[in-house]
Design an enzyme around this catalytic site. Structure first.
Site, PDB file in Angstrom:
ATOM      1  N   HIS A 127       4.039  -3.020  -0.657  1.00 33.61           N
ATOM      2  CA  HIS A 127       4.554  -2.614   0.646  1.00 33.61           C
ATOM      3  C   HIS A 127       4.126  -3.542   1.771  1.00 33.61           C
ATOM      4  CE1 HIS A 127       6.245   1.348  -0.588  1.00 33.61           C
ATOM      5  NE2 HIS A 127       5.388   1.181  -1.582  1.00 33.61           N
TER       6      HIS A 127
ATOM      7  N   ASP B 236       3.993  -8.133   9.147  1.00 33.67           N
ATOM      8  CA  ASP B 236       4.296  -6.832   8.566  1.00 33.67           C
ATOM      9  C   ASP B 236       5.146  -7.021   7.327  1.00 33.67           C
ATOM     10  OD1 ASP B 236       4.065  -4.084   8.474  1.00 33.67           O
ATOM     11  OD2 ASP B 236       4.761  -3.802  10.538  1.00 33.67           O
TER      12      ASP B 236
END
Length: 469
Positions: free
Chosen positions: A157, A365
């Site tokens: 993730h 991110d």
């Protein structure tokens, strides 16, 4: 039909009251469990002096939840230590913040080994195993060492950085080797996949069989991008509902004719919250006519407060907030509103919808689902504008956003100004481009694409155990 076994650091058990706010992973995995029996295994979130070697089982419909407690030492070394003080900063390109401890690394391997031992006793021969995120990189290697030949997939993730960045972390070579014990490794972006494949090829005498497949020591691992998505229908349905939550009603009432700029992030140094506040300050300085006409709302629930770097970040954010509001505020107008509470999807969707600008500017991110949620919540006839960091994985998909370098506060300030003054036709055109993609690649697509690929992988032989510390 094969049973789906999900393994993650934390297990999200459905809240029977419906009041809980499920995170992106929980929503995604509940989608994956639709229509089939499943098992979700992981840490309960509880610390026990003498945890059982067997998980506590909870049945909810056709899904069983297997919960493991940790000791205080396990939590300190595995979770707070290696996972979040060593791995996390390196994977977000913050090498200077990484604190490696040989004891923490040993604890990380120990917990993965303990989890593997408990999980292996629950596994059936035809189970499909899907492991999630950086806490559990060695889990497949531990399961292989116990003789499991099941197909095992791993989804990452968070970002996978360039090989020279990963290589600064002690133990990284062992973790890279352990990655190849998975049949399928999913990452958020094509860039992450390329970084991981290059890292394996550079560290070992590995062979690249195809564009996606790496072979090492008799095993083959497919490394591929699967950009995670959101529950599109849920956000589209929640956003237009009448404002009933106190925060939403207060925000609407306090705005008056002002434009709302919104940021929603977990409090983490990877999110660039102090830098974003300074960029907003630069916008106010460069555009004095906008003072009193805009309000920036930053929602940032605190996390990992026991980690020193996060406590320091909280102080920095508070100091930056106080300085900017003190220097630029006026009677009746505060430039930045800062909230540390977490809110359910229905509230966030409503706030996204009334915000003229969505400010999503992480320093790094993996994907950033807030960017996608903001777009999904907009009014089709009068959408807001997304300002998005080029270092968020979402930037590879959301070309209709204003893409910025979060390190350049002047560039971010100019993007805020452009977003506020963009005409309606351009806003609709940009929004429509992004919505077409988000509807095509929603959460159902993501789960189905990964599991279909994993189910098609060939079973492989018993593999290595991670090197002992």
């Amino acid at each position: 039909m094969a049973r789906l076994v999900v393994v993650s650091n934390r297990v999200s058990i459905p809240d029977p009251t419906g009041k809980g706010s499920a995170g992106g992973l929980a929503v995604a995995l509940r989608e994956a469990f639709q229509g089939q029996d499943g098992l979700w295994f992981g840490w309960s979130g509880k610390v026990s002096a003498h945890p059982s070697a067997e998980p506590r089982m909870i049945d909810k419909g056709h899904v069983r939840y297997a919960l493991m407690d940790l000791t205080a030492t396990d939590r300190r070394e595995y979770y707070s230590g290696f996972a979040n003080r060593a791995l996390w900063p390196v994977m977000h390109y913050r090498i200077g913040l990484s604190e490696f401890s040989r004891a923490d690394y040993a604890g990380y391997l120990r917990v993965n080994r303990t989890f593997a031992g408990a999980l292996a006793r629950l596994i059936r021969p035809d189970d499909l195993i899907w492991v999630h995120d950086y806490h559990l990189i060695p889990l497949a290697a531990e399961l292989r060492a116990l003789g499991l030949a099941n197909r095992i997939g791993y989804f990452r993730h968070i970002p996978w950085p360039a090989p020279e960045v990963v290589g600064t972390l002690p133990g990284s070579q062992d973790l890279l080797r352990a990655i190849t014990d998975y049949d399928l490794v999913g990452v958020q972006t094509a860039r992450d996949a390329d970084n991981l494949r290059r890292g394996i090829l550079q560290e070992f005498d590995a062979a690249q069989r195809t564009a996606d497949v790496i072979a090492l020591d008799g095993r083959q691992a497919r490394v591929k991008g699967f950009p995670i998505a959101i529950d599109m229908s849920g956000f589209e349905q929640a956003a237009p509902r009448p404002a009933t939550h106190r925060l939403l009603k207060q925000t609407v009432a306090s705005l008056g004719s002002r434009s709302l700029i919104i940021g929603v992030d977990r409090l983490d140094y990877s999110k660039g919250i102090p830098e974003r506040m300074e960029a907003f300050e630069r916008f106010l300085i460069s555009n004095p006519d906008q003072r009193g006409r805009v309000t920036y709302l930053q929602i940032a629930p605190t996390s990992r407060s026991e980690v020193p770097e996060y406590a320091a970040l909280s102080r920095t954010v508070s100091e930056t907030l106080g300085r900017i509001n003190g220097a630029h505020g006026e009677p009746g107008w505060v430039p930045i509103h800062y909230v540390t509470s977490a809110y359910p999807r229905s509230v966030l969707a409503g706030l996204y919808r009334i915000a003229r600008v969505g400010l999503v500017t992480p320093m790094r991110d993996g994907m950033n689902l807030v960017a996608k949620e903001y777009v999904a919540a907009q009014d089709p006839e009068d959408p807001g504008v997304l300002v998005l960091s080029k270092f968020a994985g979402a930037a590879e998909q959301l070309g209709g956003a204003l893409i910025v370098n979060p390190n350049d506060k002047f560039e971010v300030a100019e993007a805020i100004n452009a977003a506020l003054h963009m005409d309606q036709a351009e806003r609709i055109a940009r929004w429509q481009r992004m919505m077409d993609l988000l509807r095509r690649y929603d959460i159902a697509w993501w789960t189905n694409a990964f599991l279909k690929e994993l189910a098609g992988q060939r079973k492989t032989s018993k593999a290595r155990r991670p090197a002992p510390v």
